[in-house]
Design an enzyme around this catalytic site. Structure first.
Site, mmCIF file in Angstrom:
data_model
loop_
_atom_site.group_PDB
_atom_site.id
_atom_site.type_symbol
_atom_site.label_atom_id
_atom_site.label_comp_id
_atom_site.label_asym_id
_atom_site.label_seq_id
_atom_site.Cartn_x
_atom_site.Cartn_y
_atom_site.Cartn_z
ATOM 1 C CE LYS A 250 -3.234 0.049 3.095
ATOM 2 N NZ LYS A 250 -3.986 0.246 4.363
ATOM 3 C CB CYS B 221 0.584 13.604 -7.681
ATOM 4 S SG CYS B 221 0.166 12.587 -9.112
ATOM 5 C CB CYS C 242 -2.881 11.974 -12.264
ATOM 6 S SG CYS C 242 -1.155 12.438 -12.499
ATOM 7 C CB CYS D 104 1.124 18.006 -8.504
ATOM 8 S SG CYS D 104 0.674 18.475 -10.187
ATOM 9 C CG HIS E 207 -2.224 17.070 -13.673
ATOM 10 N ND1 HIS E 207 -1.271 17.568 -12.796
ATOM 11 C CD2 HIS E 207 -2.874 18.145 -14.167
ATOM 12 C CE1 HIS E 207 -1.362 18.885 -12.758
ATOM 13 N NE2 HIS E 207 -2.320 19.254 -13.585
HETATM 14 S S1 FES Z 1 -1.991 15.445 -10.324
HETATM 15 FE FE1 FES Z 1 -0.504 13.976 -10.818
HETATM 16 S S2 FES Z 1 1.072 15.152 -11.677
HETATM 17 FE FE2 FES Z 1 -0.420 16.594 -11.142
#
Ligand code: FES
Length: 123
Positions: free
Chosen positions: A70, A87, A89, A98, A102
């Site tokens: 996890k 982040c 994504c 981030c 994304h």
């Molecule tokens: S939300 Fe993943 S790089 Fe920005």
């Protein structure tokens, strides 16, 4: 190595004796063609089913800390200066932060993911 073969009671030198007959009558084809088609379609369906079972579908995390059961990160609020951008994504090279990855992901997939931004109230 030259062998002989008996055809219609005559010995024919130079032919190799085969254990089965290779000639197919029209009656054989009437049975063989459908059997071959059913076997091919069945093989394809079984293969497709087994591949579907072995693939992990719907993975969000494709590359971050895959050796861990996890992925968890924890931060104290006091350690956040004025703003932190996390982040969501799972494509960032600086995960859990981030790095803008994304944007490329959204362009390539039509997705609409973006970061979690945490700001201090007075910032
Ligand atoms: S939300 Fe993943 S790089 Fe920005």
């Amino acid at each position: 190595m030259t062998q002989s073969c008996v055809v219609d009671g005559k010995t024919t030198p130079g032919l190799t004796a085969l254990p089965i007959s290779l000639s197919l009558s029209p009656e054989h084809l009437v049975v063989a063609v459908p059997v071959a088609v059913v076997a091919a379609v069945g093989g394809f369906l079984v293969s497709h089913y087994l591949n579907g079972r072995s693939c992990k579908k719907g993975l969000v995390n494709t590359c971050i800390s895959k050796d861990s059961p996890k992925v968890v990160h924890s931060f104290d609020m006091e350690d956040i200066a004025t703003k932190a951008v996390y982040c969501r994504c799972w494509k960032s090279k600086k995960f859990p932060f981030c790095d803008g990855a994304h944007t490329k992901h959204n362009e390539e997939t039509g997705d609409n993911v973006g970061p979690l931004i945490i700001k201090k109230k007075d910032a």
